[in-house]
Design a protein around this motif. Sequence first.
Motif, mmCIF file in Angstrom:
data_model
loop_
_atom_site.group_PDB
_atom_site.id
_atom_site.type_symbol
_atom_site.label_atom_id
_atom_site.label_comp_id
_atom_site.label_asym_id
_atom_site.label_seq_id
_atom_site.Cartn_x
_atom_site.Cartn_y
_atom_site.Cartn_z
ATOM 1 N N LYS A 134 -4.750 6.519 15.937
ATOM 2 C CA LYS A 134 -3.632 5.767 16.507
ATOM 3 C C LYS A 134 -2.736 5.171 15.411
ATOM 4 C CE LYS A 134 -6.231 1.530 17.192
ATOM 5 N NZ LYS A 134 -7.110 0.817 18.062
ATOM 6 N N GLY A 135 -3.308 5.026 14.207
ATOM 7 C CA GLY A 135 -2.529 4.482 13.087
ATOM 8 C C GLY A 135 -1.369 5.380 12.673
ATOM 9 N N PHE A 136 -1.411 6.661 13.043
ATOM 10 C CA PHE A 136 -0.314 7.568 12.709
ATOM 11 C C PHE A 136 0.994 7.103 13.354
ATOM 12 C CE2 PHE A 136 -3.430 10.859 11.492
ATOM 13 C CZ PHE A 136 -2.773 11.428 10.409
ATOM 14 N N TYR A 137 0.855 6.511 14.564
ATOM 15 C CA TYR A 137 2.085 6.139 15.284
ATOM 16 C C TYR A 137 2.192 4.654 15.599
ATOM 17 C CZ TYR A 137 -1.221 6.720 19.168
ATOM 18 O OH TYR A 137 -2.328 6.622 19.975
ATOM 19 N N SER A 138 1.146 3.858 15.235
ATOM 20 C CA SER A 138 1.252 2.447 15.625
ATOM 21 C C SER A 138 1.130 1.465 14.464
ATOM 22 C CB SER A 138 0.175 2.122 16.671
ATOM 23 O OG SER A 138 -1.095 2.273 16.104
ATOM 24 N N THR A 140 -1.570 13.952 20.184
ATOM 25 C CA THR A 140 -1.149 14.994 19.235
ATOM 26 C C THR A 140 0.346 14.947 18.956
ATOM 27 O OG1 THR A 140 -2.867 16.358 20.225
ATOM 28 C CG2 THR A 140 -1.374 17.458 18.720
ATOM 29 N N LYS A 141 1.130 14.825 20.019
ATOM 30 C CA LYS A 141 2.580 14.908 19.836
ATOM 31 C C LYS A 141 3.084 13.741 18.986
ATOM 32 C CE LYS A 141 6.943 15.414 22.226
ATOM 33 N NZ LYS A 141 7.505 14.257 21.512
ATOM 34 N N LYS A 142 2.616 12.536 19.349
ATOM 35 C CA LYS A 142 3.071 11.354 18.592
ATOM 36 C C LYS A 142 2.627 11.449 17.135
ATOM 37 C CE LYS A 142 2.941 7.685 22.066
ATOM 38 N NZ LYS A 142 2.244 6.432 22.339
ATOM 39 N N ILE A 143 1.411 11.942 16.921
ATOM 40 C CA ILE A 143 0.881 12.044 15.547
ATOM 41 C C ILE A 143 1.736 13.013 14.739
ATOM 42 C CG2 ILE A 143 -1.083 12.872 14.162
ATOM 43 C CD1 ILE A 143 -2.928 11.797 16.440
ATOM 44 N N VAL A 144 2.008 14.187 15.312
ATOM 45 C CA VAL A 144 2.758 15.196 14.549
ATOM 46 C C VAL A 144 4.227 14.789 14.412
ATOM 47 C CG1 VAL A 144 3.358 17.645 14.385
ATOM 48 C CG2 VAL A 144 1.089 16.978 15.172
ATOM 49 N N ASP A 145 4.771 14.112 15.404
ATOM 50 C CA ASP A 145 6.144 13.580 15.264
ATOM 51 C C ASP A 145 6.224 12.709 14.017
ATOM 52 O OD1 ASP A 145 7.013 14.775 17.548
ATOM 53 O OD2 ASP A 145 7.017 12.944 18.785
ATOM 54 N N ASN A 146 5.205 11.852 13.853
ATOM 55 C CA ASN A 146 5.220 10.936 12.702
ATOM 56 C C ASN A 146 5.000 11.656 11.376
ATOM 57 O OD1 ASN A 146 5.378 7.774 13.096
ATOM 58 N ND2 ASN A 146 4.675 8.742 15.000
ATOM 59 N N ILE A 147 4.118 12.649 11.407
ATOM 60 C CA ILE A 147 3.889 13.448 10.189
ATOM 61 C C ILE A 147 5.209 14.099 9.790
ATOM 62 C CG2 ILE A 147 2.785 15.589 9.373
ATOM 63 C CD1 ILE A 147 0.292 14.753 11.033
ATOM 64 N N GLN A 148 5.887 14.656 10.784
ATOM 65 C CA GLN A 148 7.155 15.365 10.534
ATOM 66 C C GLN A 148 8.245 14.384 10.064
ATOM 67 O OE1 GLN A 148 8.292 17.684 13.972
ATOM 68 N NE2 GLN A 148 9.805 18.861 12.820
ATOM 69 N N ASP A 149 8.390 13.271 10.782
ATOM 70 C CA ASP A 149 9.457 12.308 10.448
ATOM 71 C C ASP A 149 9.269 11.726 9.050
ATOM 72 O OD1 ASP A 149 10.422 12.772 12.899
ATOM 73 O OD2 ASP A 149 9.793 10.850 13.788
ATOM 74 N N ARG A 150 8.020 11.511 8.663
ATOM 75 C CA ARG A 150 7.781 10.877 7.358
ATOM 76 C C ARG A 150 7.644 11.889 6.231
ATOM 77 N NH1 ARG A 150 5.332 5.342 8.244
ATOM 78 N NH2 ARG A 150 5.349 5.043 10.482
ATOM 79 N N GLY A 151 7.762 13.154 6.561
ATOM 80 C CA GLY A 151 7.729 14.193 5.524
ATOM 81 C C GLY A 151 6.370 14.381 4.884
ATOM 82 N N ILE A 152 5.316 14.023 5.623
ATOM 83 C CA ILE A 152 3.951 14.250 5.108
ATOM 84 C C ILE A 152 3.686 15.760 5.107
ATOM 85 C CG2 ILE A 152 1.481 13.910 5.602
ATOM 86 C CD1 ILE A 152 2.694 11.246 4.906
ATOM 87 N N ASN A 153 3.104 16.280 4.008
ATOM 88 C CA ASN A 153 2.806 17.722 4.010
ATOM 89 C C ASN A 153 1.342 18.054 3.683
ATOM 90 O OD1 ASN A 153 2.994 17.130 1.310
ATOM 91 N ND2 ASN A 153 4.974 18.160 1.042
ATOM 92 N N GLN A 154 0.525 17.039 3.451
ATOM 93 C CA GLN A 154 -0.933 17.268 3.374
ATOM 94 C C GLN A 154 -1.620 16.145 4.150
ATOM 95 O OE1 GLN A 154 -2.448 17.808 -0.636
ATOM 96 N NE2 GLN A 154 -1.099 19.560 -1.010
ATOM 97 N N VAL A 155 -2.448 16.543 5.122
ATOM 98 C CA VAL A 155 -3.115 15.545 5.968
ATOM 99 C C VAL A 155 -4.624 15.680 5.766
ATOM 100 C CG1 VAL A 155 -3.353 14.671 8.325
ATOM 101 C CG2 VAL A 155 -1.268 15.863 7.660
ATOM 102 N N TYR A 156 -5.252 14.637 5.258
ATOM 103 C CA TYR A 156 -6.705 14.642 5.032
ATOM 104 C C TYR A 156 -7.352 13.789 6.129
ATOM 105 C CZ TYR A 156 -5.561 16.696 0.553
ATOM 106 O OH TYR A 156 -5.092 17.547 -0.418
#
Length: 539
Positions: free
Chosen positions: A178-182, A213-229
């Motif tokens: 949940k920390g990905f989007y909150s 999933t959608k909120k998490i990937v939206d945030n990954i995309q918006d913040r330009g993250i390209n490696q997720v551990y």
Amino acid sequence: MASHIILPPDDDDDAKAALPFSAMCVRISRDSYPNLRALRNASHASLTDAAYVKISEGDFGYVLDDVPHLADYLPDVPTYPNPLQDHPAYSTVKQYFVNEDDTVPQKVVVQKNSRRGVHFRRAGPRQRVNFESDEVKACIVSCGGLCPGLNTVIRELVCGLAHMYNVNNIFGIQNGYKGFYSSNYVAITPKTVNDIHKRGGTVLGTSRGGHDTKKIVDNIQDRGINQVYIIGGDGTQKGAYEIYKEIRKRGLKVAVAGVPKTIDNDIAIIDKSFGFDSAVEEAQRAINSAHVEACSAENGIGLVKLMGRYSGFIAMYATLASRDVDCCLIPESPFYMDGEGGLLQYVERRLKENKHMVIVVAEGAGQDIIAKSIPASDQQDASGNKLLLDIGLWLTHKIKDHFKSKKMEMTIKYIDPTYMIRAIPSNAADNVYCTLLAHSAIHGAMAGYSFTVGMVNGRHAYIPFYRVTSTRNKVKITDRMWARLLSSTNQPSFLSQKDIDEAREADRLANKPPLPSVANHNVAKAFDQSASASSSGEI
Ligand SMILES: Nc1ncnc2c1ncn2[C@@H]1O[C@H](COP(=O)(O)OP(=O)(O)OP(=O)(O)O)[C@@H](O)[C@H]1O
Ligand SMILES: O=P(O)(O)OC[C@H]1O[C@](O)(CO)[C@@H](O)[C@@H]1O
Ligand SMILES: [Mg+2]
């Protein structure tokens, strides 16, 4: 080596239409593609899986169960020389880079005429990588319950990225998925994580539930993250797979690396999960205390509850290590209380023989028998895991009532060290294991793969998400390890022939990997053969 066999050929529009968009980027030859009717008849679930499964064949029954790569859907993704080749510590190592074709067999015990069976891609640094150091924006998240070694993995991910690959853009995701989007993403550096491996828990925080999933990937995309551990257990790896699929659907240049974490040691395929050894070691302290209490009373019983929701590995190994335990109860081995051959009769006999006894019970054991006397509540945690009834407390009362009715004096001391065991920092061996796992994860992500990393037969490998999430590692009560335990405690097996037959059938089904229904005969044979491979039980 034959080309990929699961995905539709490029000119087969009908089959392509039946698959998600992302599947279309991997080509196979028409000859090796199974017939379209089979594909149409496949269930939606297997179609979805089929779209992400990458299997290729080699000689003598060799099968590679490969992990996805960025180039599968970004054919023009650039490559760069690995910066490690100029690193003062690593550049002098002969053959530091692993060969692109290196793979690790799932089954190492073979016979003269065995087929070579299923293999996984070997983990390790590649000559060429798909990310430039200053392009990488990495994030780390930990999910699920605590486990010794979480902080070591976090530390080594940060230090490994910075020291091996000169990556300095690393963020911590707070409190699980949940920390990905909150929550805010926290910048982390080798300096800020320098001594965290000496502490238990996770400095990032963790949680159950909250996977969107959608909120998490939206945030990954918006913040330009390209490696997720992503560090976590079976639920977390399922979540990582969903994130990977969404990333691929969107065509993003993002690598997803799962580091399996479970104190229960219930993740499939891998030899052992990090923190397990530390947990078994810490459990000895509780068992020793139970033994001291039991020995110091007339007809004393020490009862210790250990973690293990569906898999009794901690209880089994802690029992084998201790040698003071007279009875070990695990979820995989059914038992009964009353009558001839039951637990109460055994306890009575043991007290008469020895004047004391120690019982170790895994938290998931005997849930079916408690449910008969306590109405099942069917409560779940935020991730949907069933909340268990307290077998330790229930057994304590049952044993007390039994001896009261027999007017036999006895004392029982119940010790529940479960959260104390989970909260310790990892021991030395686990610290090294965590370090290597983190490094393997980094090498794989830098090289553009998405995977769960793990040790398979002593070698680090990249395992497809679908393989680690489709089954659960369990103690096989029909294996030699459980037989060793029974012979060490001298407890009855409590099993009828029917129980044994059912256990054998359950083992057979659990070990059958979820091959998409479109796989060909040779591949199916290789999977069947590797299904009989040893997991952490059989040595
Ligand atoms: N099938 C699934 N799909 C997507 N996300 C999932 C799935 N199952 C669990 N998750 C998410 O994974 C996270 C962790 O799951 P869970 O609480 O079951 O712990 P775990 O990873 O299995 O670890 P452990 O059980 O060892 O403590 C949660 O945030 C949960 O929402
Ligand atoms: O109380 P929590 O945090 O949900 O964790 C309990 C569970 O976590 C585990 O350690 C791992 O799944 C189980 O053995 C146990 O049931
Ligand atoms: Mg779990």
